[in-house]
Design a protein around this motif. Structure first.
Motif, PDB file in Angstrom:
ATOM      1  N   SER A  70       0.875  -1.175   0.000  1.00  0.00           N
ATOM      2  CA  SER A  70       0.000   0.000   0.000  1.00  0.00           C
ATOM      3  C   SER A  70       0.911   1.222   0.000  1.00  0.00           C
ATOM      4  N   GLN A  71       0.414   2.295  -0.568  1.00  0.00           N
ATOM      5  CA  GLN A  71       1.257   3.477  -0.717  1.00  0.00           C
ATOM      6  C   GLN A  71       0.669   4.650   0.048  1.00  0.00           C
ATOM      7  N   THR A  72       1.538   5.515   0.532  1.00  0.00           N
ATOM      8  CA  THR A  72       1.120   6.746   1.193  1.00  0.00           C
ATOM      9  C   THR A  72       1.209   7.853   0.163  1.00  0.00           C
ATOM     10  N   GLN A  73       0.092   8.514  -0.075  1.00  0.00           N
ATOM     11  CA  GLN A  73       0.088   9.600  -1.049  1.00  0.00           C
ATOM     12  C   GLN A  73       0.334  10.909  -0.327  1.00  0.00           C
ATOM     13  N   GLY A  74       1.355  11.631  -0.756  1.00  0.00           N
ATOM     14  CA  GLY A  74       1.695  12.913  -0.162  1.00  0.00           C
ATOM     15  C   GLY A  74       1.027  14.055  -0.893  1.00  0.00           C
ATOM     16  N   ASP A  75       1.050  15.216  -0.289  1.00  0.00           N
ATOM     17  CA  ASP A  75       0.447  16.399  -0.892  1.00  0.00           C
ATOM     18  C   ASP A  75       1.273  17.626  -0.507  1.00  0.00           C
ATOM     19  N   LEU A  76       1.762  18.346  -1.492  1.00  0.00           N
ATOM     20  CA  LEU A  76       2.556  19.551  -1.254  1.00  0.00           C
ATOM     21  C   LEU A  76       1.726  20.833  -1.315  1.00  0.00           C
ATOM     22  N   THR A  77       0.422  20.708  -1.479  1.00  0.00           N
ATOM     23  CA  THR A  77      -0.430  21.886  -1.568  1.00  0.00           C
ATOM     24  C   THR A  77      -0.286  22.728  -0.302  1.00  0.00           C
ATOM     25  N   ASP A  78       0.090  23.972  -0.467  1.00  0.00           N
ATOM     26  CA  ASP A  78       0.289  24.944   0.615  1.00  0.00           C
ATOM     27  C   ASP A  78       1.427  24.576   1.569  1.00  0.00           C
ATOM     28  N   ALA A  79       2.244  23.598   1.215  1.00  0.00           N
ATOM     29  CA  ALA A  79       3.414  23.269   2.044  1.00  0.00           C
ATOM     30  C   ALA A  79       4.410  24.417   1.955  1.00  0.00           C
ATOM     31  N   THR A  80       5.205  24.564   2.996  1.00  0.00           N
ATOM     32  CA  THR A  80       6.203  25.630   3.023  1.00  0.00           C
ATOM     33  C   THR A  80       7.596  25.025   2.897  1.00  0.00           C
TER      34      THR A  80
END
Length: 142
Positions: free
Chosen positions: A45-55
């Motif tokens: 199983s995979q962990t999906q990351g999200d860079l939206t609004d990341a600093t």
């Protein structure tokens, strides 16, 4: 009474500031890193990351053994994950494309954390070309 009444119209011009708050992801700092679960079957199983609004974490004082230098003036966003090395001492962390995502390459940096001090133990910059995703492999860390 006249069924048509006159109303005076006034135009008011107001000046104001507008602020749109951005909410960074919950794993935006190393203190709030998301936990990755070790899998004996790679990519079960995979962990999906999200860079939206990341600093960007450039405010951290650290140096990298990687030779990448951000000379294009762009402050790259980052998110943080943590994992416990299994008893075998072998751990592979890899990134991959997600359908519909504009992300076309990745960089990975790995650190140990002790007494709130980060120490780099590995990095991989892929080759920073389109569709190039980074992987870090650790052997005998336990």
């Amino acid at each position: 009474m006249n069924p048509i009444q006159r109303f005076n119209s006034y135009l008011f011009i107001l000046s104001f500031s507008l602020c749109v708050a951005q909410t960074p992801p919950t794993n935006n700092t190393y203190q709030t890193a998301a936990t990755l679960t070790f899998q004996s079957d790679p990519c079960e199983s995979q962990t999906q990351g999200d860079l939206t609004d990341a600093t960007n974490s450039n405010s951290l004082i650290y140096s990298s053994s990687c030779t990448y230098v951000a000379d294009d003036g762009v402050a790259y966003a980052d998110v943080w994950y943590k994992a416990t090395v299994p008893s075998s001492g072998n751990l592979n962390i890899q990134t991959a494309a997600v359908s519909g995502s504009p992300l076309t390459n990745t960089m990975l940096f790995a650190y140990t954390l002790a007494d709130d001090v980060l120490t780099e133990i590995g990095c991989n910059l892929s080759d920073l070309t389109i569709n190039s995703f980074a992987t870090i492999r650790f052997n005998e860390l336990a």
